[in-house]
Design an enzyme around this catalytic site. Structure first.
Site, PDB file in Angstrom:
ATOM      1  N   GLY A 169      14.329   4.096   5.485  1.00 19.83           N
ATOM      2  CA  GLY A 169      14.352   5.534   5.286  1.00 19.83           C
ATOM      3  C   GLY A 169      13.858   5.903   3.907  1.00 19.83           C
ATOM      4  O   GLY A 169      12.845   5.389   3.429  1.00 19.83           O
ATOM      5  N   ALA A 405     -22.606  -4.621  -1.462  1.00 19.70           N
ATOM      6  CA  ALA A 405     -21.475  -5.400  -1.941  1.00 19.70           C
ATOM      7  C   ALA A 405     -21.772  -6.007  -3.313  1.00 19.70           C
ATOM      8  O   ALA A 405     -20.865  -6.221  -4.117  1.00 19.70           O
ATOM      9  CB  ALA A 405     -21.112  -6.487  -0.934  1.00 19.70           C
TER      10      ALA A 405
END
Lengths: 510, 671
Positions: A169, A405
């Site tokens: 939670g 890349a």
């Protein structure tokens, strides 16, 4: 006076008793240590300075008025790790299940304020049941206060979370905003909603471990940065991590004495790159042979294994290492790898930790899964992270540096300080085969011609010299000398001064 | 003398030959396959010639390619090493046609001795004592069973062209004879291109003793003492020594003279080895003659001081032997361990890959002890699936047998190999064995001493305090530099904590530091466990070193060190143990930590090494008894039978013949 001192003793031992012997035993039976035991392992002996030991909650609803335990389910204070100050809080599962009340939150908030004000790392040990339901909105308010401080401290002092039991939670979002989350295998789990709610809402039946155990968060979700066998191992490894970190974003890097020769030559690196360009090799060997003493604290070792991230030392000073791993998916950049490395590079930049990047990347991973998943924006995160970083950036291209890349992986164009290449490096838009198939589409039927074109492309671009001629590569170095060259480069960058234009903050593609 | 010679081999033996040639002022030519482009022997030689693909049958075994390489480089002679073409008479014949000298025996001698069946006939004629057996070629499995019945079990089924344990099986029953026949035949075909096998009586509790002979082209033959090679695993030699602890002077002379008689009978004119099987009563029978330089020749070199490669080159050139029998003196004792790329903990299956770390112990002579390491690899070399899995031969020489063994153990302790699995833990365990130290040997030694295979040795009472001391010494160094980290809240008091606990696996050992301070070199007086007296530990170890070397209580100790979370894995004399050093209060808490069971893999048949599935011998749903064959996996030319470890039912089969499998890949799942 005697009675007054006795009263102090009584109240102290009452607080130390926490949830009592029975709950301590239950905690041990689950394979977990108590909050105070954990602190003993984490901190130097006799260094713990506890605060707010007498704090109690003020809730009167649901019979809570009769149930008060000093400390209110969290132990807070400061101490030292190898002599260096840290602040810490440890949720005490034996007191109200470690649940968060208004006062419990206030204790954490106070500690967060102290850590930030005094510029020292803060460590949270989590083992708790979430908000104290009896307190209602007061607990929620408490969470909010904690979250706000996590954010303010982010990038100023290192924040580390260790999940050592349940964390559910509202409790999950504070760790989520810290720099690192570690978990203990088999005894910890982390989720926003637990298996019961999941079942009610979606009819899915899962166990806590399947939903949010260490095995999930270190591989699939990447919520956690590492997991350890048990409480003791986890806490001792946090000590090891803290030894790498500066106390805050303006502190000097910790420098440790080392006997490892800064110019150590590793002949075997000359044969690390296999003859066959499609054969993988283990980039970790390079890292372990280059850094001091082969000591590498790897982050997210089991997630996006096609990129390696972690902390190490060069000449006794902390560096961040990012490296493509050809052993996994040929070292390709995909969504997960980009996110993992981007976050790590930003962490290093926050704390002035130089980044050393080893490049062997065939490009970005093609496919609908990646494109639908937003590879463009996730890949951009890594590009963004490298481009905005002002720490020393040293790059070594070992083999492939193809396409976009190449640019992403700490290239010269992203303000790389020293960009080296091994003689085996191939810096090109793409591999020879792919390039020829596009350039000579009309000749595709003629195998002999294509082979010749491929060989020609290979000769022209499958080397580091084309890039070196343009100054994109500062030098082509012998693999065996990699350690000594990186050390020299880092030394030259030690007083690097670089500032980005003033801005409120940047707008990294989240 | 020759100006230039070619070495038709690879690996350690090629390097070994090059060394001697270089010392003699002879230029060298190496040959190499695709897999050996970066190999050490190529680097060492003056010239190198590429001879084809990795597969030996298309490179190192192709006579024409070697001959061409000689012609191209002007090599006048060829040393064949061992294996490959060394015992093929066609090779010296082909060389002779082009006027190239073969550094080895004449083809007639190779033919006479190279074939195990033929050689026995020769031995019988020369009055050399031989083992009973069937000298013809076995036609089929039933024929093998019939012959075995006539001789009586146990029998040994061997490849006629074989050597080095390949294509060799022992059978104790008809069923084993059948299985052994087909396995031997298949391996013989794969390894030697010749699938002929024969059967002979297997001598129980035998020892393997061999005589080194040396002949020249002028009819002189001498013997250079014996070597004992009884420590074998699946007929593959593991440890060799010279001399043999079994022999007395009279037996030695008798064996030497028989060996010389046989050599003379075939006109032997190079270095060769006459192998005998010896009973515990010092009876001996001729086994075979190896018409080449033997793998284990260094032990003979170290006790005689004679360089066998040099002698081979000299006699090949036509020189007369300069050594007479009376000149041969055996001095001291030499022991050799073969270091293989194999996993002793997984039934010695081959292990391939890159040698991420390779740091052999220092070679040299210190006045009494000689350490020699014959190797063909360096750190970063690739151990491939194409060739023999031997990485190195570590040889030690000392005045006495026990000193040589002790030196060997110490050298093995200091031998660093990472990246692949290797048999050093097993070797160190062997050298520590009482029975080996007492010289009570037989070729069944390993089977008898390790009936359940090799398992990590337990930390014994002797090793425990030593390992605890080493672990503590390292932790003290690590901790002392952390005490000097900048940014401390208050300066370090720099006092060393007094009380510690060393955890070795699950054993918590209290250690008290009596006196000393953490510095390099380190010197500490500590009380270990419940010892009455403190011992002094001294060492120059620094963090990052993979070896902890130092003295504990005055005696030297070397331990391998590899990092694990919060500690080190220590390896010493076959022991491998996790060591962690803690303060007593953390040790107390550590004892509360739960023990976790390792994941259950017994439901799967995992591929024990990288290799190729040759056959799957069960079907899904089949019930199998413990010990029955499930599959055959081939790696490094060896076929490995995977058997059921318990009674089980096959649930699903994931692999099929021809599949190339990684280590731990699932071949089948059991119900």
């Amino acid at each position: 006076m005697k009675e007054i001192l006795a009263e102090l003793e009584r109240r102290r031992s009452e607080a130390w008793a926490g949830g009592g012997e029975k709950r301590f035993a239950a905690q041990h039976a689950r394979g977990k240590l108590t909050a105070r035991e954990r602190i003993q392992v984490l901190l130097d002996e006799h260094s713990f300075e506890e605060i707010d030991i007498y704090v109690e909650h003020r809730c009167t609803d649901f019979g809570m008025a009769d149930q008060k335990v000093p400390g209110d389910g969290v132990v807070t204070g400061s101490g030292t790790i190898n002599g260096r100050t840290v602040y810490l809080f440890a949720k005490d599962f034996t007191v109200f299940g470690g649940s968060l009340s208004e006062t419990h939150a206030a204790k954490i908030v106070k500690l967060q304020d102290m850590a930030l004000r005094n510029r020292a790392p803060i460590i949270g040990l989590f083992d708790a049941g979430g908000a104290r339901i009896q307190e209602g909105v007061a607990a929620l308010g408490g969470y909010g206060e904690v979250f706000q401080r996590n954010v303010l401290a982010s990038g100023v002092i290192p924040q580390i979370s260790v999940i050592m039991g349940p964390c559910a939670g509202g409790d999950v979002y504070s760790p989520a905003m810290t720099d690192f989350i570690f978990m203990v295998r088999d005894t910890s789990y982390m989720f926003v909603t637990g298996p019961d709610v999941v079942k009610t809402v979606t009819n899915e039946i899962v166990t806590s471990e399947e939903l949010g155990g260490a095995s999930i968060h270190t591989t699939k979700s990447s919520v956690a940065d590492g997991s350890f066998e048990n409480d003791v191992e986890a806490l001792l490894q946090v000590r090891r991590l803290v030894d790498f970190l500066p106390a805050h974003n303006k502190a000097e890097l910790p420098e440790i004495q080392t006997w490892d020769d800064q110019d150590r030559v590793e002949l075997s690196l000359d044969t690390l790159i296999p003859d066959n360009p499609n054969k993988p090799y283990d980039m970790k060997e390079l890292i372990l042979k280059v850094v001091d003493e082969g000591d590498f604290f790897e982050i997210q070792a089991n997630h996006a294994k096609n990129i390696l991230c972690g902390l190490a030392r060069m000449e006794g000073r902390t560096v961040g290492i990012v490296a493509n791993q050809p052993m996994v998916l040929a070292g390709v950049l995909d969504i997960d790898a980009s996110k993992k490395a981007a976050r790590f590079v930003r962490f290093c930049d926050c704390f002035n930790i130089p980044v050393v990047t080893f490049v062997d990347v065939p490009g970005f991973l093609p496919g609908t899964a990646q494109e639908y998943g937003g590879l463009i924006k996730h890949g951009a995160k890594l590009l963004f992270a490298y481009a905005e970083a002002t720490v020393p950036k040293i790059t070594v291209i070992t083999r492939k540096a193809y396409g976009g890349a190449y640019d992403v992986m700490s290239s010269k164009h992203l303000r790389g300080d020293f960009n080296y290449a091994w003689p085996t490096a191939e810096i090109a838009v793409m591999g020879a085969k792919g390039a020829v198939e596009i350039l000579y589409r009309s000749e595709l039927g003629d195998a002999a011609k294509i082979a010749e074109r491929t060989a020609e492309y290979q000769r022209r671009f499958a080397n580091p010299f084309v890039a070196a001629e343009r100054g994109y590569i500062d030098d082509v170095i012998k693999p065996r000398a990699t350690r000594s060259r990186i050390n020299r480069a880092l030394r030259l960058c030690r007083n690097k001064q670089q500032e980005n234009p003033w801005k409120k903050h940047d707008n990294i593609p989240l | 003398m020759f100006k230039k010679i070619l070495i038709a081999n690879r690996g350690e033996i090629a390097c070994r030959v090059i060394k001697t040639a270089r010392r003699m002022g002879i230029k060298t030519v190496a040959v190499y396959s695709d897999a050996d482009r970066d190999a050490v022997h190529v680097e060492m030689a003056d010239e190198a010639v590429h001879i084809g693909p990795a597969i030996a049958a298309e490179s190192y075994l192709v006579i024409d390619k070697i001959v061409d390489a000689c012609l191209k480089t002007g090599a006048e002679a060829v040393h064949p090493g061992y294996g490959f073409l060394s015992e093929r008479s066609a090779f010296p014949k082909a060389l002779a046609e082009k006027g190239i000298v073969f550094i080895g025996p004449n083809p007639g001698a190779i033919d006479a001795m190279g074939d195990k069946i033929e050689s026995k006939k020769f031995a019988n004629a020369a009055n050399v004592s031989t083992v009973p057996g069937y000298l013809g070629v076995i036609e089929d499995a039933e024929h093998a069973v019939r012959i075995a019945g006539e001789i009586g079990y146990p029998v040994m089924i061997k490849a006629s062209a074989g050597g080095g344990g390949k294509g060799m099986r022992i059978a104790w029953s008809d069923a084993e004879a059948r299985e052994g026949y087909s396995l031997s035949k298949a391996e013989a075909a794969a390894s030697f291109g010749d699938d002929r096998v024969f059967v002979e009586k297997f001598i129980v509790d035998p020892r393997h003793i061999e005589i080194q002979v040396l002949g020249d082209k002028h009819g002189n033959v001498i013997y250079l003492g014996e070597r004992e090679c009884s420590i074998q695993r699946r007929n593959q030699k593991v440890i060799e020594e010279a001399p043999s602890p079994l022999l007395d002077e009279a037996t030695r002379r008798a064996m030497g003279e028989q060996a010389c008689a046989l050599a003379r009978a075939v006109g032997y004119d190079s270095a060769g080895t006459v192998e005998f099987v010896a009973g515990q009563d010092k009876s001996f029978f001729f086994l075979e003659m190896n018409t080449r330089l033997q793998v284990e020749h260094p032990v003979t070199e170290l006790i005689t001081g004679i360089d066998l490669v040099e002698q081979m080159i000299r006699v090949a050139y036509g020189e007369k032997l300069a050594i007479r029998q009376a000149d041969v003196k055996l001095d001291g004792w030499a022991v050799e361990s073969r270091i293989y790329a194999e996993d002793p903990f997984r039934n010695f299956l081959p292990s391939i890959g890159r040698l991420v770390r390779y740091r052999p112990p220092e070679e040299g002579f210190d006045g009494e002890i000689t350490v020699r390491n014959d190797t063909g690899v360096v750190e970063g070399s690739e151990i491939s699936m194409y060739y023999d899995p031997m990485i190195a031969k570590l040889v030690t020489h000392a005045p006495t047998r026990l000193e040589a063994i002790e030196a060997q153990s110490a050298a093995l302790d200091a031998f660093i190999i990472d990246g692949i699995q290797h048999n050093i833990p097993f070797l160190t365990s062997l050298h520590a064995s009482e029975r080996w130290r007492e010289g009570r040997l037989s070729t069944g030694f390993i089977k008898e001493e390790y009936p359940d295979g090799f398992l990590t040795s337990e930390v014994d009472a002797e090793a425990k305090p030593l390992l605890a001391a080493a672990a503590l010494a390292m932790e003290v160094v690590r901790q002392s530099r952390l005490d000097a980290l900048p940014g401390r809240l208050r300066p370090s008091t720099a006092t060393l904590a007094r009380d510690w606990v060393v955890k070795l696996d699950k054993d918590y050992i209290p250690v008290t530091v009596d006196e000393g301070f953490a510095d390099i070199p380190l010197e500490l007086d500590v009380v270990i466990g419940d010892a009455a007296e403190p011992v002094t530990i001294s060492s120059r170890w620094v963090p990052g070193d993979l070896l902890w070397s130092g003295e504990i209580g005055g005696s030297a100790l070397t331990v391998q060190v590899r990092p694990i979370p919060n500690g080190s894995e220590l390896r010493y004399r076959g022991i491998s143990v996790k060591a962690q050093v803690m303060s007593p209060r953390i040790a107390k808490l550590d004892q509360l930590m739960p023990e976790k069971a390792p994941p259950d893999t017994s439901r799967f048949l995992l591929c024990p090494m990288p290799g190729l599935i040759v056959s799957i011998d069960v079907v899904e749903g089949q019930q199998v008894k413990a010990g029955e064959m499930l599959a055959i996996v081939e790696a490094m030319k060896m076929q490995n039978v995977l058997r059921a470890e318990r009674d089980l039912t096959v649930k699903t089969i994931k692999g099929k013949p021809g599949d190339s499998m990684a280590v731990d890949a699932v071949i089948m799942e059991f119900a």
